[in-house]
Design a protein around this motif. Structure first.
Motif, mmCIF file in Angstrom:
data_model
loop_
_atom_site.group_PDB
_atom_site.id
_atom_site.type_symbol
_atom_site.label_atom_id
_atom_site.label_comp_id
_atom_site.label_asym_id
_atom_site.label_seq_id
_atom_site.Cartn_x
_atom_site.Cartn_y
_atom_site.Cartn_z
ATOM 1 N N UNK A 138 0.880 -1.180 0.000
ATOM 2 C CA UNK A 138 0.000 0.000 0.000
ATOM 3 C C UNK A 138 0.903 1.209 0.000
ATOM 4 N N UNK A 139 0.584 2.176 -0.807
ATOM 5 C CA UNK A 139 1.426 3.347 -0.864
ATOM 6 C C UNK A 139 0.549 4.580 -1.041
ATOM 7 N N UNK A 172 0.641 9.142 -13.306
ATOM 8 C CA UNK A 172 1.360 10.297 -12.755
ATOM 9 C C UNK A 172 2.874 10.096 -12.827
ATOM 10 N N UNK A 173 3.569 11.208 -12.849
ATOM 11 C CA UNK A 173 5.010 11.186 -12.579
ATOM 12 C C UNK A 173 5.200 11.627 -11.138
ATOM 13 N N UNK A 174 6.249 11.095 -10.522
ATOM 14 C CA UNK A 174 6.506 11.457 -9.133
ATOM 15 C C UNK A 174 7.775 12.297 -9.061
ATOM 16 N N UNK A 175 7.810 13.192 -8.108
ATOM 17 C CA UNK A 175 9.009 14.017 -7.909
ATOM 18 C C UNK A 175 9.157 14.278 -6.420
ATOM 19 N N UNK A 176 10.405 14.189 -5.947
ATOM 20 C CA UNK A 176 10.659 14.420 -4.539
ATOM 21 C C UNK A 176 11.037 15.871 -4.298
ATOM 22 N N UNK A 230 -4.107 7.315 -2.549
ATOM 23 C CA UNK A 230 -3.466 6.021 -2.818
ATOM 24 C C UNK A 230 -2.681 6.053 -4.130
ATOM 25 N N UNK A 231 -1.553 5.363 -4.120
ATOM 26 C CA UNK A 231 -0.631 5.372 -5.265
ATOM 27 C C UNK A 231 -0.213 3.940 -5.567
ATOM 28 N N UNK A 232 -0.253 3.573 -6.844
ATOM 29 C CA UNK A 232 0.234 2.264 -7.274
ATOM 30 C C UNK A 232 1.453 2.496 -8.154
ATOM 31 N N UNK A 233 2.603 2.078 -7.632
ATOM 32 C CA UNK A 233 3.876 2.275 -8.321
ATOM 33 C C UNK A 233 3.982 1.263 -9.459
ATOM 34 N N UNK A 234 4.448 1.703 -10.617
ATOM 35 C CA UNK A 234 4.563 0.755 -11.733
ATOM 36 C C UNK A 234 5.984 0.670 -12.287
ATOM 37 N N UNK A 235 6.952 1.322 -11.644
ATOM 38 C CA UNK A 235 8.361 1.151 -12.041
ATOM 39 C C UNK A 235 9.241 1.291 -10.823
ATOM 40 N N UNK A 237 5.059 7.575 -17.218
ATOM 41 C CA UNK A 237 4.501 7.599 -15.862
ATOM 42 C C UNK A 237 5.301 6.732 -14.902
ATOM 43 N N UNK A 238 5.186 7.063 -13.618
ATOM 44 C CA UNK A 238 5.807 6.256 -12.561
ATOM 45 C C UNK A 238 4.779 5.383 -11.848
#
Lengths: 396, 396
Positions: free
Chosen positions: A322-323, A343-347, A391-396, A371-372
């Motif tokens: 779960x993220x 989505x793309x993610x960025x820190x 909620x986020x589902x990471x795909x890479x 996308x990430x």
């Protein structure tokens, strides 16, 4: 049509008992541990010198300027040495057993050696530079718990306790099945009305990331071929992952054929976008589980992550990833569909933010490579606001 | 002794040109793309129906209650059909080429069919349910850029454009070398003064996570054996990763032997904990790069992530992974050592927090299996405070 939450719940209600298998230590990397791992001895297994230098028996001598004669040397990998005279010392090497009757190790940097006599130049404390037997773990201690994903650190721990083979959760036998007359192989030049197979290569490689090697099939839009091939595939596999053939088209034979072959439909179509025409069923006798995803690349990819991976983790008896992530933009999600947005993610300053990628619908394969992962948004009246945690589902 | 920053910089100043290699598409997963990938046709390659239903030529007929006769069917995977009479329609399937002269697709859910006549029950707009040729990408468009890590999404994109083999960055040829008489194999029962090899299995599995298969050696503490074996290893490999034999012990022959064999020391010992006695060098003619890590498990593991992985990414010409995390506790780091502290990570409200694991020094192998990575803290007068953002090196 059922909601995403209902569909997700129904998928989780049909786990398989996949059993376990034994694999060589290095092959267990990234698999799920299926046994508890215990310390076979104390760690460290002996009082271990952590510095190169001399070992002494700590006493009044240590800090009073006394010179120690060197009796001998304690190297790593040899049996424990014995200090015969407590006014003497033994040279000792990192990793060696601290000699009997010794309880302090002084490193070379802190001593002067002249004519086989050692003078100590720094204050000594009892027990210094000794990694005491059992101070990390006692024999019999539980080191790793069943259900843990095996990373290089676990490989190291298991090597230390002698696990040259490891019991891991077994993988389901999976066949990935592409359907459609329009598909040609990757190494072919497609005619104008054809496209190359890509969906199932995406899924096959995603499975490889879970250390699962799947077989693959391509079914043309011919009902009798589909029926024969699927009958065989149902017998030979634990899981079928299909792409295409589940919409309302004249050649979308999958749901019919599945039911003819005795696969019980659990649901067909979910109130979600992308991935709405998802068909899910199970063969009640053979226990084969069928995930029949819609044929669009984004739909297949999303449903693989949204349903199949949680199903797999649930079947392995481990907790489901779960993220959550912070939303970088305002989004409105109208009733009635649950939306999965790439989505793309960025820190930024230790916080991860999600920003939707520009995409052109669920047929837009190239958007996946931008996308990430997907954010998962239920429909609601209120906007989703910037900074909201979703909620986020990471795909890479 | 040099600082961590200086040592890190010096390691990055010695990259190798590793070249490229061609691998089959699925084998390219998790490798680094070494070519730009372009669209070989428009995407989609034709005007593509995105729903099952009928295709019409949009005109006054569409929304005025007109009934369309069905001329025929346009299936996926067949050549483009032609609408002969614009007051008629063609049935059309998802993935099919939209028939010539048609510019709207109406899904079955929105029509009634009776006696081969179709009545449209919902408002139609021009272009609906058509995924237009080239609307995702135009032929020749740059889809993936050299240097990208290949995930399942990239596999899908490359399949679509016909890349059955892919050019990726080549891996360095690596030998992992354990040193020390105290080490026995994983499947052996160690004597009381012995321990099993674990460090280099940890490193070998970490390399496998980067898709690198390394060879391995175990050197006993015998100077002439070490010299012969290392001479061979230097010739046959691009990189040597060693563990142990670099401290101040009588049997720590590695630095001497390396210099005898013509490997130039770049530095030995760094103001850091763990991992201080790290020796780094390069053979100026053979260009073999030598990372000689201290033998403690936590030291070897930390230095692999702190130095070797950035070196590898730099040699591949890709940007070096940088990550930051919020600190969950107050920590004081005294001069002069840079500290790498093992932490567990936990997500709260979309933010990742780091909390140090309880460990028992750099020999505590089992602590590695409790941690998710290292936080990297430079020494300073002020405390590191709760909520402060600090560099993080992920190790699982």
């Amino acid at each position: 049509m059922i909601t995403f939450k209902e569909a997700y719940q129904k998928v989780l209600e049909h786990p398989l008992d996949l059993g376990t298998e034994n694999v060589p230590l290095l092959s267990s990397l990234n698999r799920i541990l299926a046994e508890d791992i215990y310390a076979d001895r104390d760690f460290p297994p002996f009082d271990r010198a952590t510095k190169d230098g001399i070992a002494i028996q700590f006493s009044d001598f240590a800090n009073n300027g006394h010179s120690f004669s060197i009796e001998g040397i304690a190297a790593a990998g040899v049996v424990q040495q014995v200090l015969k005279d407590k006014s003497n010392c033994l040279e000792v090497m990192t990793g060696a057993v601290v000699p009997e009757y010794c309880d302090a190790v002084i490193m070379y940097e802190h001593i002067t050696i002249e004519d086989n006599k050692v003078t100590i130049n720094e204050k000594v404390t009892k027990g210094q530079n000794i990694h005491y037997k059992g101070s990390d773990e006692k024999v019999g201690a539980l080191l790793l718990t069943k259900g843990k994903k095996i990373s290089p650190a676990e490989i190291g721990v298991m090597a230390t306790v002698g696990k040259s083979t490891v019991k891991v959760m077994a993988n389901p036998k999976i066949c990935t099945i592409a359907t459609g007359n329009e598909l040609v192989e990757v190494n072919e030049i497609p005619k104008p009305h054809q496209i190359r197979k890509s969906n199932m290569l995406t899924i096959e490689s995603a499975l490889l990331d879970s250390k699962i090697e799947a077989s693959s099939l391509h079914l043309l839009d011919d009902k009798s071929i589909i029926q024969n091939e699927l009958k065989k595939a149902l017998t030979e596999n634990d899981v079928l992952l299909l792409s295409g053939g589940v919409s309302k088209g004249k050649f979308d034979f999958i749901p019919d054929v599945m039911e003819t072959l005795g696969v019980e439909k659990v649901f067909h179509r979910v109130l979600q976008r992308p991935g709405k025409p998802f068909w899910f069923g199970i063969h009640p006798k053979m226990k084969t589980v069928v995930f029949s995803f819609p044929g669009n690349p984004v739909s297949t990819f999303a449903n693989y992550h949204l349903y199949f991976l949680p199903w797999l983790q649930n079947s392995w008896g481990i907790s489901i990833d779960k993220s959550y992530i912070k939303l970088g933009v305002t989004i409105n999600i109208k009733q009635p569909l649950t939306r999965f947005i790439q989505v793309v993610t960025a820190e930024k300053e230790g916080v991860i933010w999600a920003t939707p990628v520009v995409e052109n619908g669920s047929g837009d394969l190239t958007s996946l490579a931008k996308a990430d992962g997907f954010i998962c948004l239920e429909p609601r009246d209120m906007d989703y606001e910037v900074g909201e945690v979703v909620p986020f589902v990471k795909t890479r």
